[in-house]
Design an enzyme around this catalytic site. Structure first.
Site, PDB file in Angstrom:
ATOM      1  N   ASN A 156       0.660  -1.362   0.133  1.00 44.14           N
ATOM      2  CA  ASN A 156       0.101  -0.035   0.017  1.00 44.14           C
ATOM      3  C   ASN A 156       0.973   1.298   0.243  1.00 44.14           C
ATOM      4  O   ASN A 156       0.302   2.336  -0.521  1.00 44.14           O
ATOM      5  CB  ASN A 156      -0.900   0.003   0.991  1.00 44.14           C
ATOM      6  CG  ASN A 156      -0.592  -0.015   2.519  1.00 44.14           C
ATOM      7  OD1 ASN A 156       0.492  -0.568   2.643  1.00 44.14           O
ATOM      8  ND2 ASN A 156      -1.125   0.219   3.425  1.00 44.14           N
ATOM      9  N   GLY A 232       2.674  -5.633   7.259  1.00 38.74           N
ATOM     10  CA  GLY A 232       1.638  -6.465   6.327  1.00 38.74           C
ATOM     11  C   GLY A 232       0.450  -6.963   7.217  1.00 38.74           C
ATOM     12  O   GLY A 232       0.080  -6.322   8.243  1.00 38.74           O
ATOM     13  N   SER A 233      -0.101  -7.893   6.803  1.00 39.84           N
ATOM     14  CA  SER A 233      -1.271  -8.373   7.469  1.00 39.84           C
ATOM     15  C   SER A 233      -1.054  -9.400   8.846  1.00 39.84           C
ATOM     16  O   SER A 233       0.029  -9.915   9.189  1.00 39.84           O
ATOM     17  CB  SER A 233      -2.215  -9.402   6.689  1.00 39.84           C
ATOM     18  OG  SER A 233      -1.195 -10.358   6.277  1.00 39.84           O
ATOM     19  N   GLU A 252       4.517  -4.613  12.051  1.00 42.22           N
ATOM     20  CA  GLU A 252       3.347  -3.494  11.914  1.00 42.22           C
ATOM     21  C   GLU A 252       2.128  -4.013  11.110  1.00 42.22           C
ATOM     22  O   GLU A 252       2.302  -4.205   9.880  1.00 42.22           O
ATOM     23  CB  GLU A 252       4.142  -2.266  11.107  1.00 42.22           C
ATOM     24  CG  GLU A 252       5.377  -1.623  11.707  1.00 42.22           C
ATOM     25  CD  GLU A 252       4.887  -0.884  13.034  1.00 42.22           C
ATOM     26  OE1 GLU A 252       3.809  -0.543  13.316  1.00 42.22           O
ATOM     27  OE2 GLU A 252       5.899  -0.742  13.639  1.00 42.22           O
ATOM     28  N   CYS A 286      -3.428   1.526   6.740  1.00 39.93           N
ATOM     29  CA  CYS A 286      -3.528   0.752   7.813  1.00 39.93           C
ATOM     30  C   CYS A 286      -4.340   1.403   9.016  1.00 39.93           C
ATOM     31  O   CYS A 286      -4.689   1.122   9.633  1.00 39.93           O
ATOM     32  CB  CYS A 286      -2.059   0.171   8.550  1.00 39.93           C
ATOM     33  SG  CYS A 286      -0.950   1.392   8.441  1.00 39.93           S
ATOM     34  N   GLU A 380     -10.640  -5.852   9.657  1.00 38.23           N
ATOM     35  CA  GLU A 380     -10.115  -4.953   8.914  1.00 38.23           C
ATOM     36  C   GLU A 380     -10.523  -4.939   7.439  1.00 38.23           C
ATOM     37  O   GLU A 380     -10.349  -5.957   6.589  1.00 38.23           O
ATOM     38  CB  GLU A 380      -8.496  -5.172   8.799  1.00 38.23           C
ATOM     39  CG  GLU A 380      -7.947  -4.039   8.028  1.00 38.23           C
ATOM     40  CD  GLU A 380      -6.289  -4.381   8.018  1.00 38.23           C
ATOM     41  OE1 GLU A 380      -5.675  -5.220   7.846  1.00 38.23           O
ATOM     42  OE2 GLU A 380      -5.719  -3.138   8.131  1.00 38.23           O
TER      43      GLU A 380
HETATM   44  P1  NAP Z   1       0.366  -9.278   3.508  1.00 41.63           P
HETATM   45  O1  NAP Z   1      -0.160 -10.035   2.288  1.00 41.63           O
HETATM   46  O2  NAP Z   1       0.530  -9.709   4.465  1.00 41.63           O
HETATM   47  O3  NAP Z   1       1.827  -9.094   2.766  1.00 41.63           O
HETATM   48  C1  NAP Z   1       2.950  -8.448   3.198  1.00 41.63           C
HETATM   49  C2  NAP Z   1       4.283  -8.871   2.820  1.00 41.63           C
HETATM   50  O4  NAP Z   1       4.642 -10.041   3.372  1.00 41.63           O
HETATM   51  C3  NAP Z   1       4.396  -9.021   1.231  1.00 41.63           C
HETATM   52  O5  NAP Z   1       5.735  -8.661   0.874  1.00 41.63           O
HETATM   53  C4  NAP Z   1       4.188 -10.482   1.033  1.00 41.63           C
HETATM   54  O6  NAP Z   1       4.801 -11.200  -0.029  1.00 41.63           O
HETATM   55  C5  NAP Z   1       4.873 -11.066   2.224  1.00 41.63           C
HETATM   56  N1  NAP Z   1       4.706 -12.425   2.600  1.00 41.63           N
HETATM   57  C6  NAP Z   1       3.734 -13.315   2.192  1.00 41.63           C
HETATM   58  N2  NAP Z   1       3.625 -14.441   2.763  1.00 41.63           N
HETATM   59  C7  NAP Z   1       4.721 -14.748   3.369  1.00 41.63           C
HETATM   60  C8  NAP Z   1       5.398 -15.400   4.294  1.00 41.63           C
HETATM   61  N3  NAP Z   1       4.825 -16.746   4.403  1.00 41.63           N
HETATM   62  N4  NAP Z   1       6.477 -15.174   4.727  1.00 41.63           N
HETATM   63  C9  NAP Z   1       7.040 -13.904   4.657  1.00 41.63           C
HETATM   64  N5  NAP Z   1       6.404 -12.822   3.993  1.00 41.63           N
HETATM   65  C10 NAP Z   1       5.466 -13.242   3.375  1.00 41.63           C
HETATM   66  O7  NAP Z   1      -0.070  -7.590   3.221  1.00 41.63           O
HETATM   67  P2  NAP Z   1      -0.483  -6.769   2.055  1.00 41.63           P
HETATM   68  O8  NAP Z   1      -1.639  -7.261   1.589  1.00 41.63           O
HETATM   69  O9  NAP Z   1       0.732  -6.476   1.125  1.00 41.63           O
HETATM   70  O10 NAP Z   1      -0.660  -5.481   2.773  1.00 41.63           O
HETATM   71  C11 NAP Z   1      -2.022  -5.095   3.529  1.00 41.63           C
HETATM   72  C12 NAP Z   1      -1.815  -5.421   5.181  1.00 41.63           C
HETATM   73  O11 NAP Z   1      -0.650  -4.587   5.400  1.00 41.63           O
HETATM   74  C13 NAP Z   1      -2.946  -4.727   5.726  1.00 41.63           C
HETATM   75  O12 NAP Z   1      -3.451  -5.634   6.788  1.00 41.63           O
HETATM   76  C14 NAP Z   1      -2.316  -3.452   6.356  1.00 41.63           C
HETATM   77  O13 NAP Z   1      -3.058  -3.128   7.628  1.00 41.63           O
HETATM   78  C15 NAP Z   1      -1.159  -3.871   6.888  1.00 41.63           C
HETATM   79  N6  NAP Z   1      -0.255  -2.769   6.941  1.00 41.63           N
HETATM   80  C16 NAP Z   1       0.149  -2.229   8.018  1.00 41.63           C
HETATM   81  C17 NAP Z   1       0.845  -1.143   8.460  1.00 41.63           C
HETATM   82  C18 NAP Z   1       1.281  -0.450   9.640  1.00 41.63           C
HETATM   83  O14 NAP Z   1       2.153   0.325   9.680  1.00 41.63           O
HETATM   84  N7  NAP Z   1       0.714  -1.173  10.801  1.00 41.63           N
HETATM   85  C19 NAP Z   1       1.197  -0.146   7.279  1.00 41.63           C
HETATM   86  C20 NAP Z   1       0.707  -0.530   5.907  1.00 41.63           C
HETATM   87  C21 NAP Z   1      -0.189  -1.704   5.814  1.00 41.63           C
HETATM   88  P3  NAP Z   1       3.957 -11.371  -1.341  1.00 41.63           P
HETATM   89  O15 NAP Z   1       3.117 -10.245  -1.759  1.00 41.63           O
HETATM   90  O16 NAP Z   1       4.657 -11.921  -2.583  1.00 41.63           O
HETATM   91  O17 NAP Z   1       2.688 -12.295  -0.788  1.00 41.63           O
END
Ligand code: NAP
Length: 477
Positions: A156, A232-233, A252, A286, A380
């Site tokens: 994002n 991430g998630s 985060e 987020c 979320e």
């Molecule tokens: P995501 O699906 O959790 O992916 C985040 C990262 O993790 C991606 O680079 C993903 O790679 C990688 N990943 C996936 N499976 C993994 C594994 N088994 N081991 C290690 N890494 C792995 O999240 P997203 O959909 O990109 O982002 C949305 C989420 O991020 C939301 O929940 C949002 O709230 C959160 N977020 C939080 C903050 C904060 O600061 N608190 C800021 C921004 C976003 P792939 O893309 O290749 O699967």
């Protein structure tokens, strides 16, 4: 640096390497292929770790001034390439250009904060003679880099959230392996090109693109990696924490952020801020406003102003100058939230505005008084959907905000000082924003959550603490 339909390379050990396999990267809005991106295999990731170990040695040799200058130069190059970088965002994650420029401006500021922070990483002297056995001793602490850090980032805010990891890591003298989200590799590769130009030592930054389940898993379990910094998630974050062993881990994660509107001097201005907080980047933030709790006496007036302002938002092509909302990151995400809207409707909840979907574009949607167990309240959304709810008493509002698995930031509008301080005390979140929305963030403030929103803090100074080890020296005099 291009954004055309060309074949991308991996950046490892200061070299641009061909991948064996590639995947087609498609624009979420047009569906067109915009690049072919390497799918890093196990051997490639292991090579990146080797190079990062060398890079860490080089980084440790640099003076604070040299590290600061590299970060300052990188910030300068980002400034020169603002438009180019904003266009990368519009293409790879459908961020409307207006918002994309905003992200690049913040990225520049984040790297500038990191350049400044590099010059003030220090320890302290310890008054050893305060202890009975400490007489005749002199002690001080210093902060040392950890070594190799794995940075795993979401789709994002791919430039600025990477900056929140690369900036403090380099400021403190670490090397990094960056694994960007599969949908947003172009920004990571562009950042690598910029750091190469800025004079970062070879191996200090390595970018491995490909599947999180493959690349991420190796990074998380390899003992040569000293820390995993993840944004991430919740689901992926929890898996990382379980597998990381003794590595440092900061997470985060997500949220369903809430704002209380108890009283306001200017309800129009509050409604405008809530529109920005709810629908900026289609709610894929987020700290997006997802739950609004309004004191019942001003509820109807707020809802009317909020809806009127929401109606003015324009949705469409992210590359158009006047677009406010565009496609969600995938059509499946838009369909998921469409399903939530349907189940809210079936439960008899009123949809005050929106609710429609056009391909991957979900129209801004306002739901009235959604029950606390409805998906739109308790999960979320990460989409342009918000529930606006009325409450009677202050205590009820505090309880409603806290009735969540998440706890990133919360906003409180009130003209009462006692209530403002009470909210700071009682809200279960990492940050309370008084008289503004929970989506407020500047890049040097401590930022992170409690509950399922994660562990650890970002904001350059706070990340530097996480990314360094405290060492103690004791002298016998
Ligand atoms: P995501 O699906 O959790 O992916 C985040 C990262 O993790 C991606 O680079 C993903 O790679 C990688 N990943 C996936 N499976 C993994 C594994 N088994 N081991 C290690 N890494 C792995 O999240 P997203 O959909 O990109 O982002 C949305 C989420 O991020 C939301 O929940 C949002 O709230 C959160 N977020 C939080 C903050 C904060 O600061 N608190 C800021 C921004 C976003 P792939 O893309 O290749 O699967």
């Amino acid at each position: 640096m291009t954004t055309n339909s060309d074949k991308k390379r991996l950046y490892i050990g200061g070299e641009w390497l061909e991948g064996n396999d590639h995947y087609d990267l498609r624009s979420p809005y047009s569906g067109k292929v915009i690049a072919q991106v390497p799918l890093a295999e196990k051997e490639t990731v292991l090579k990146a770790i080797e190079c990062a170990e060398q890079g860490a040695k080089e980084m440790k040799k640099l003076t604070a001034l040299e590290r600061s200058n590299i970060l300052e130069r990188a910030a300068g190059i980002f400034k020169e390439r603002l438009e180019e970088c904003a266009l990368i965002l519009a293409k790879e994650n459908a961020k409307p250009l207006k918002a994309a420029r905003g992200e690049i401006l913040r990225t520049i500021e984040t790297y500038k904060f990191a350049a400044e922070e590099a010059k003030r990483i220090h320890g302290e002297t310890i008054p050893m003679d305060a202890a009975k056995n400490g007489k005749g001793r002199f002690a001080y602490t210093k902060r040392e880099p950890l070594g190799v850090i794995a940075a795993i980032t979401p789709f994002n805010f791919p430039f600025n959230l990477a900056a929140h990891k690369l900036g403090p890591a380099f400021a403190a003298g670490n090397s990094v392996i960056l694994k960007p989200a599969s949908q947003t590799p172009l920004s990571a590769l562009a950042a690598a090109g910029i750091f190469e130009e800025a004079g970062l030592p070879k191996g200090a930054l390595n970018v491995v693109t490909g599947k999180g389940s493959v690349v991420g898993d190796i990074l998380v379990t390899d003992p040569r990696i000293k820390m995993v910094t993840f944004t991430g998630s919740v689901e992926v974050g929890l898996g990382i924490k379980e597998r990381a062993g003794l590595k440092k881990v900061t997470l985060e994660l997500g949220s369903n952020s809430a704002v209380i509107i108890d009283s306001a001097a200017d309800l129009d201005a509050v409604a405008q801020r809530c529109v920005e907080g709810s629908f900026a980047y289609s709610g894929q933030v987020c700290i997006s406003v997802q739950r609004i709790y309004v004191q019942e006496d001003i509820y109807e007036s707020f809802l009317q102003k909020f809806t009127e302002k929401t109606k003015q938002l324009k949705f469409g092509d992210p590359e158009s100058e006047d677009t406010d909302l565009s496609a969600l990151i995938s059509i499946n995400e838009a369909k998921r939230v469409e399903g939530w809207i349907e189940s809210a409707r079936n439960a008899g909840t009123e949809i005050a505005y929106g609710g429609q979907r056009t391909g991957a574009v979900l129209h801004p949607t306002i739901i009235k008084n959604a029950g606390s167990t409805q998906e739109v309240s308790c999960q979320e959304a990460f989409a342009p959907i918000v529930s606006v709810n009325s409450y009677k008493t202050w205590d009820e509002a505090i309880d409603l905000v806290n009735d969540s698995l998440y706890g990133l930031q919360a906003g409180v509008y009130t003209t009462s000082m006692p209530k403002a301080f009470d909210a700071v005390e009682r809200l279960e979140v990492g940050g309370v924003i008084v008289n503004d929305i929970p989506s407020f963030r500047v890049d040097h403030m401590p930022y992170g959550g409690v509950k399922n929103s994660g562990t650890g803090r970002e904001g350059i100074k706070y990340s530097v603490e996480e990314m360094t080890e405290l060492k103690l020296a004791v002298f016998t005099l």
